[in-house]
Write a protein that holds these residues in place. Structure first.
Motif, short mmCIF file in Angstrom:
data_model
loop_
_atom_site.label_atom_id
_atom_site.label_comp_id
_atom_site.label_asym_id
_atom_site.label_seq_id
_atom_site.Cartn_x
_atom_site.Cartn_y
_atom_site.Cartn_z
N PHE A 180 0.81 -1.22 0.00
CA PHE A 180 0.00 0.00 0.00
C PHE A 180 0.85 1.27 0.00
CE2 PHE A 180 -2.87 -3.36 1.27
CZ PHE A 180 -3.87 -3.15 0.32
N ARG A 181 2.10 1.18 0.45
CA ARG A 181 3.02 2.32 0.29
C ARG A 181 3.20 2.61 -1.19
NH1 ARG A 181 6.44 3.79 4.66
NH2 ARG A 181 6.51 2.22 6.28
N ILE A 182 3.34 1.55 -1.98
CA ILE A 182 3.63 1.69 -3.40
C ILE A 182 2.49 2.36 -4.15
CG2 ILE A 182 3.94 0.34 -5.54
CD1 ILE A 182 5.51 -1.69 -3.77
N VAL A 183 1.24 2.06 -3.79
CA VAL A 183 0.09 2.59 -4.53
C VAL A 183 -0.27 4.02 -4.11
CG1 VAL A 183 -1.79 1.73 -3.06
CG2 VAL A 183 -2.13 1.87 -5.53
N CYS A 184 0.28 4.49 -3.00
CA CYS A 184 -0.03 5.84 -2.52
C CYS A 184 1.09 6.83 -2.88
CB CYS A 184 -0.25 5.83 -1.01
SG CYS A 184 -1.79 4.98 -0.55
N ASP A 185 0.70 8.09 -3.06
CA ASP A 185 1.67 9.13 -3.42
C ASP A 185 2.55 9.53 -2.26
OD1 ASP A 185 0.41 9.30 -5.97
OD2 ASP A 185 -1.03 10.75 -5.19
N ALA A 186 2.03 9.43 -1.04
CA ALA A 186 2.78 9.85 0.14
C ALA A 186 2.41 8.94 1.31
CB ALA A 186 2.48 11.30 0.50
N VAL A 187 3.30 8.89 2.29
CA VAL A 187 3.07 8.11 3.50
C VAL A 187 3.27 9.03 4.69
CG1 VAL A 187 3.82 6.14 4.91
CG2 VAL A 187 3.90 5.99 2.40
N VAL A 188 2.31 9.04 5.60
CA VAL A 188 2.46 9.75 6.87
C VAL A 188 2.51 8.69 7.95
CG1 VAL A 188 1.40 11.33 8.52
CG2 VAL A 188 1.25 11.81 6.06
N ASP A 189 3.63 8.62 8.63
CA ASP A 189 3.83 7.62 9.67
C ASP A 189 3.59 8.28 11.03
OD1 ASP A 189 4.64 5.66 11.43
OD2 ASP A 189 6.42 5.11 10.28
N ALA A 190 2.34 8.15 11.52
CA ALA A 190 1.99 8.77 12.80
C ALA A 190 2.64 8.04 13.97
CB ALA A 190 0.47 8.80 12.96
N THR A 191 3.16 6.84 13.74
CA THR A 191 3.85 6.13 14.80
C THR A 191 5.22 6.73 15.05
OG1 THR A 191 4.86 4.45 13.34
CG2 THR A 191 2.66 3.98 14.22
N ARG A 192 5.77 7.43 14.03
CA ARG A 192 7.10 8.02 14.14
C ARG A 192 7.10 9.53 13.96
NH1 ARG A 192 9.74 3.53 10.32
NH2 ARG A 192 9.82 1.84 11.83
N GLY A 193 5.92 10.07 13.59
CA GLY A 193 5.84 11.52 13.40
C GLY A 193 6.58 12.03 12.20
N ARG A 194 6.48 11.30 11.06
CA ARG A 194 7.17 11.81 9.86
C ARG A 194 6.38 11.46 8.61
NH1 ARG A 194 10.26 7.67 7.46
NH2 ARG A 194 10.38 5.81 8.73
N SER A 195 6.66 12.17 7.54
CA SER A 195 6.02 11.96 6.24
C SER A 195 7.09 11.62 5.23
CB SER A 195 5.29 13.23 5.78
OG SER A 195 4.36 13.65 6.74
N THR A 196 6.74 10.75 4.28
CA THR A 196 7.68 10.41 3.22
C THR A 196 6.93 10.20 1.94
OG1 THR A 196 7.52 8.03 3.67
CG2 THR A 196 9.27 9.22 4.80
N SER A 197 7.68 10.19 0.84
CA SER A 197 7.15 9.76 -0.44
C SER A 197 7.65 8.34 -0.67
CB SER A 197 7.67 10.65 -1.57
OG SER A 197 7.22 11.96 -1.39
N PRO A 198 6.87 7.47 -1.36
CA PRO A 198 7.37 6.14 -1.65
C PRO A 198 8.72 6.24 -2.36
CG PRO A 198 5.05 6.27 -2.16
CD PRO A 198 5.51 7.67 -1.83
N GLY A 199 9.63 5.40 -1.94
CA GLY A 199 10.97 5.38 -2.52
C GLY A 199 11.95 6.28 -1.80
#
Length: 200
Positions: A180-199
């Motif tokens: 599901f990371r791959i199919v989304c444009d961005a990831v917000v990891d609320a467990t770690r308090g950070r946002s990333t783009s796939p890759g």
């Protein structure tokens, strides 16, 4: 991408966001509210899709915790046995549309697509919160859920909307999370308090 001091994520121009948050108490709803409330410059209304929590509970938390951001639009409630036709808000009702069968993702997608189209017809941009993808995966297999995420993302892209998909990473293996990371444009990891783009 960054997360500011109040925990709000900067997702850039992403249309689809995978929101990773543990399903402990109100944390996933709070993460959805925080993410969408922080997009008030980009979206005009919010469309919650409630699968693992009752619609009234989700709407109530939005009303308590949103910071004067986008207005609530239609709520699509899936697999809930008791509800009223509308949930009272502070000064208006929030329409709740029901989908009885949680395996019927086409029906869920149609309801969400209709809500997005109504917003677009009114000149509004909508943000959708699917709470949660973990709940979806409790009813359908991974390829079916993947197709749902992809298709809903394409619908939102056509009307300049945003869709956040909550997933509890503690109940899925890393391979499922990565799918599901791959199919989304961005990831917000609320467990770690950070946002990333796939890759990244």
């Amino acid at each position: 991408m960054t997360v500011d001091g109040r925990g709000r994520a900067e997702i850039g121009d992403a249309t689809t966001v995978l929101l990773l948050a543990p399903a402990v108490g109100d944390r996933p709803t709070d993460a959805c509210v925080t993410l969408l409330d922080g997009l008030d410059g980009r979206i005009d209304r919010v469309v919650p899709v409630t699968i693992t929590v009752p619609a009234g509970e989700w709407i109530g938390q939005w009303e308590r915790e949103s910071d004067g951001g986008p207005a609530l639009g239609t709520c699509v409630d899936v697999d809930r046995t008791t509800r009223s036709a509308a949930v009272a808000g502070d000064d208006r009702s929030v329409p709740v549309e029901r989908v009885v069968d949680p395996t019927d993702l086409e029906a869920v997608g149609r309801r969400v697509s209709d809500a997005l189209q109504r917003a677009d017809d009114d000149g509004d941009r909508a943000g959708v919160a699917v709470h949660s993808l973990t709940g979806v995966l409790g009813h359908v297999d991974e390829p079916t859920a993947f197709k749902f995420v992809y298709t809903l993302g394409e619908v939102a892209r056509r009307v300049d909307g945003v869709v956040a998909f909550h997933l509890d990473p503690s109940v899925h293996d890393e391979e499922t999370v990565e799918t599901f990371r791959i199919v989304c444009d961005a990831v917000v990891d609320a467990t770690r308090g950070r946002s990333t783009s796939p890759g990244s």
